[in-house]
Design a protein around this motif. Structure first.
Motif, short mmCIF file in Angstrom:
data_model
loop_
_atom_site.label_atom_id
_atom_site.label_comp_id
_atom_site.label_asym_id
_atom_site.label_seq_id
_atom_site.Cartn_x
_atom_site.Cartn_y
_atom_site.Cartn_z
N ALA A 194 0.93 -1.10 0.10
CA ALA A 194 0.03 -0.02 0.06
C ALA A 194 1.07 1.24 -0.16
O ALA A 194 0.29 2.43 -0.16
CB ALA A 194 -0.90 -0.01 1.12
N ILE A 195 2.07 1.03 0.13
CA ILE A 195 3.25 2.35 0.05
C ILE A 195 3.45 2.67 -1.15
O ILE A 195 3.88 2.00 -2.12
CB ILE A 195 4.38 2.05 1.08
N PRO A 196 3.09 4.17 -1.36
CA PRO A 196 3.61 4.46 -2.84
C PRO A 196 5.05 4.42 -3.19
O PRO A 196 5.79 4.36 -2.13
CB PRO A 196 3.16 6.41 -2.51
N PRO A 197 5.34 4.04 -4.39
CA PRO A 197 6.86 3.70 -4.70
C PRO A 197 7.73 4.91 -4.31
O PRO A 197 8.72 4.63 -3.96
CB PRO A 197 6.67 3.61 -6.33
N GLU A 198 7.33 5.90 -4.33
CA GLU A 198 8.05 7.09 -4.35
C GLU A 198 8.61 7.17 -2.82
O GLU A 198 9.51 7.79 -2.55
CB GLU A 198 7.57 8.38 -4.88
N LEU A 199 7.60 6.80 -1.92
CA LEU A 199 8.07 6.64 -0.79
C LEU A 199 8.94 5.72 -0.16
O LEU A 199 9.56 5.63 1.12
CB LEU A 199 6.74 6.69 0.54
#
Length: 89
Positions: free
Chosen positions: A26-31
């Motif tokens: 669920a974590i956006p790739p940029e994070l």
């Protein structure tokens, strides 16, 4: 973290964020690509903060811990009473 259920997501001088592996999708790739290098602490002069950062890096990246040790030696004044005691730990 040693069980593999948790991942170090991010940390700063006064906080650490651990995330359960079930939440990773669920974590956006940029994070997922946040800077956790020791160089971001190069201006920190507080000996307690540097010691805590060092203690964290020792467990996750010993080479980075060495960089924090060098930052500690350079940034903490020799007049700090516990400086030589912390070197021995």
């Amino acid at each position: 973290m040693r069980t593999g259920e948790w991942r170090l997501f991010y940390f700063e001088q006064n906080a650490t964020i651990l995330i359960h592996k079930s939440l990773l999708p669920a974590i956006p790739p940029e994070l997922n690509h946040m800077d956790v290098s020791p160089k971001r602490f190069r201006d920190v002069k507080n000996p307690e903060v540097l010691f805590n950062i060092f203690s964290l890096y020792v467990n996750i990246n010993p080479m980075a811990a060495r960089e924090i040790y060098d930052i500690y030696k350079n940034n903490v004044m020799d007049y700090y009473k516990l400086k030589t005691e912390l070197y021995k730990k």
